[in-house]
Write a protein that holds these residues in place. Structure first.
Motif, PDB file in Angstrom:
ATOM      1  N   VAL A 180      85.599 -26.200  -9.952  1.00 30.18           N
ATOM      2  CA  VAL A 180      84.340 -26.887 -10.262  1.00 30.18           C
ATOM      3  C   VAL A 180      84.301 -28.249  -9.579  1.00 30.18           C
ATOM      4  O   VAL A 180      83.278 -28.640  -8.989  1.00 30.18           O
ATOM      5  N   GLN A 181      85.401 -28.994  -9.638  1.00 29.77           N
ATOM      6  CA  GLN A 181      85.443 -30.309  -9.005  1.00 29.77           C
ATOM      7  C   GLN A 181      85.240 -30.200  -7.496  1.00 29.77           C
ATOM      8  O   GLN A 181      84.649 -31.089  -6.869  1.00 29.77           O
ATOM      9  N   GLU A 182      85.730 -29.122  -6.891  1.00 25.63           N
ATOM     10  CA  GLU A 182      85.587 -28.934  -5.445  1.00 25.63           C
ATOM     11  C   GLU A 182      84.200 -28.425  -5.066  1.00 25.63           C
ATOM     12  O   GLU A 182      83.728 -28.659  -3.949  1.00 25.63           O
ATOM     13  N   ALA A 183      83.535 -27.750  -5.991  1.00 21.67           N
ATOM     14  CA  ALA A 183      82.246 -27.144  -5.677  1.00 21.67           C
ATOM     15  C   ALA A 183      81.080 -28.133  -5.770  1.00 21.67           C
ATOM     16  O   ALA A 183      79.999 -27.871  -5.248  1.00 21.67           O
ATOM     17  N   PHE A 184      81.285 -29.293  -6.438  1.00 14.96           N
ATOM     18  CA  PHE A 184      80.218 -30.266  -6.635  1.00 14.96           C
ATOM     19  C   PHE A 184      80.705 -31.654  -6.223  1.00 14.96           C
ATOM     20  O   PHE A 184      81.894 -31.951  -6.282  1.00 14.96           O
ATOM     21  N   GLU A 185      79.750 -32.523  -5.827  1.00 14.23           N
ATOM     22  CA  GLU A 185      80.125 -33.903  -5.523  1.00 14.23           C
ATOM     23  C   GLU A 185      80.427 -34.643  -6.822  1.00 14.23           C
ATOM     24  O   GLU A 185      80.175 -34.147  -7.909  1.00 14.23           O
ATOM     25  N   GLU A 186      80.957 -35.895  -6.717  1.00 15.23           N
ATOM     26  CA  GLU A 186      81.616 -36.552  -7.836  1.00 15.23           C
ATOM     27  C   GLU A 186      80.759 -36.653  -9.093  1.00 15.23           C
ATOM     28  O   GLU A 186      81.127 -36.156 -10.157  1.00 15.23           O
ATOM     29  N   LYS A 187      79.596 -37.319  -9.018  1.00  7.75           N
ATOM     30  CA  LYS A 187      78.796 -37.504 -10.225  1.00  7.75           C
ATOM     31  C   LYS A 187      78.227 -36.181 -10.726  1.00  7.75           C
ATOM     32  O   LYS A 187      78.112 -35.963 -11.938  1.00  7.75           O
TER      33      LYS A 187
END
Length: 404
Positions: A120-127
């Protein structure tokens, strides 16, 4: 974020829900379990300890393995494994065998934390990742709300073993959803770090003070709530004479507070600097637990103050968890599957240790001992987390060119 982009995290959170409810439905049933196997109530919190120990067993392998062969195949295999372990519990014949299977079921947590969250962290940008994690947490947190009520209701109309059949069925639906929608967020052809490097990577993380302190914030934050989940059947049913249904209803405000905190975090993620919500969350967290301690000591209605204090604490946890997870994940340059695995092991070991500390505090001091341990762990969390959050916010405020 489009609705299609949310299908993968929704499938993941359904599996997360199934794994969590394997604990939350089982806790109210534990009084029936110990009666059936003719053992003492001391086994009740041990069931949760065993489950969390399982969550620390295999993360060391699942995270680095997903770095090497891909997040998708490892997570799908983990869901299938959890289904088999849930079905096996239906035929258990002793308390010892039950506890072994609780450990084996807890291994399912390794695939959520070390593989699913990393994806999930890799699939979306930070915020966006913080918002998705907060929204996922709201869905997953239905498990602690529904679980005690569902477990309490189920054992009134069916054998306690039936809950594990329901858990297996939910996990199978999640498996189908992940098979259909989960993207591959690493390139296995390019990321071919040999598994023999795992030891060196983990040693690097252990020597990284910034990472270890950031990772330690997560179990310190959640310890009071974990202690509550593990011991509230004893506190409310055994000590205060509540029915299992009343016990389930008194859980609702606590987890409603946690869900409210996550919703507020999702709304604030775009408006405040990342980390500010953690600073705000420290106030209801510590204040709520101090209220609980005072109520337990001086009130004739200790359960009201316990639930009110835990609800405030849970609100503060909701404001903080997703941000602290992101900060810890990005605190080291080591591959994210390995970092996420290390975080999972630190968290699960911390939860298991925390529950044992809470159990001994309760055995030594009853409700007052439980409340005092809650306050002490919250103060330790603030002591460790405050400088970590300030540093992370400071690093994010430095322009990229200057940081380089």
């Amino acid at each position: 974020m489009t609705p299609a982009m949310m299908l993968f995290p929704l499938a993941l959170v359904l599996f997360e829900f199934a794994v969590y409810i394997a604990n939350d439905m089982a806790q109210p049933a534990m009084l029936r379990v110990v009666q059936e196997f003719d053992v003492g109530v001391a086994w009740v919190p041990l069931a949760m300890t065993a489950f969390l120990l399982g969550g620390a067993l295999m993360s060391w392998l699942t995270g680095p393995l997903s770095d090497r062969i891909g997040r998708r195949p490892v997570l799908l295999a983990g869901v299938a494994y959890f289904i088999v372990m849930s079905l096996a519990t239906y035929w258990v014949g002793s308390i010892e065998a039950f506890m072994v299977l609780r450990v084996l079921q807890g291994v399912g947590l390794c695939f959520i934390n070390a593989v699913g969250y990393a994806a999930v962290q890799e699939a979306f940008e930070e915020k966006a990742a913080v918002k998705v994690m907060a929204l996922m947490a709201n869905v997953a947190l239905i498990a602690p709300m529904v679980g005690p009520l569902a477990g309490a209701a189920l054992i009134e109309i069916a054998p306690w073993r039936t809950c594990f059949l329901l858990i297996a069925a939910l996990s199978f639906v999640a498996l189908l959803g992940l098979w259909w929608q989960m993207p591959e967020t690493v390139c296995p052809d390019r990321v071919k770090a040999p598994l023999s490097r795992m030891g060196a990577d983990y040693l690097q993380l252990l020597r990284d003070r910034r990472f270890m302190l950031s990772a330690a914030c997560i179990p310190l934050l959640a310890m009071p709530l974990m202690g509550w989940i593990a011991l509230s059947p004893v506190l409310l049913v055994e000590d205060l004479g509540m029915s299992t249904l009343q016990y389930g209803l008194w859980q609702l405000p606590v987890f409603a507070g946690l869900i409210a905190g996550n919703f507020v975090l999702a709304m604030l993620a775009e408006r405040l600097p990342l980390g500010r919500s953690v600073q705000l969350g420290m106030w209801p967290l510590v204040g709520g637990l101090c209220l609980m301690l005072a109520g337990v000591q001086f009130s004739a209605l200790p359960h009201v103050y316990m639930v009110a204090g835990m609800s405030l604490m849970a609100f503060g946890e909701g404001l903080s968890f997703a941000v602290l997870y992101r900060f810890a994940l990005m605190a080291s340059p080591v591959s994210k599957g390995t970092v996420s695995a290390a975080m999972s092991m630190v968290s699960m070991a911390g939860y298991a240790l925390g529950i044992e500390l809470f159990r001994h505090a309760y055995m030594a001091g009853g409700m007052g001992g439980f409340a005092l341990m809650s306050v002490l762990t919250s103060l330790l969390f603030v002591l460790v987390a405050r400088p970590r959050v300030r540093l992370a916010m400071k690093l994010r405020a430095v322009p990229v060119a200057q940081a380089a």
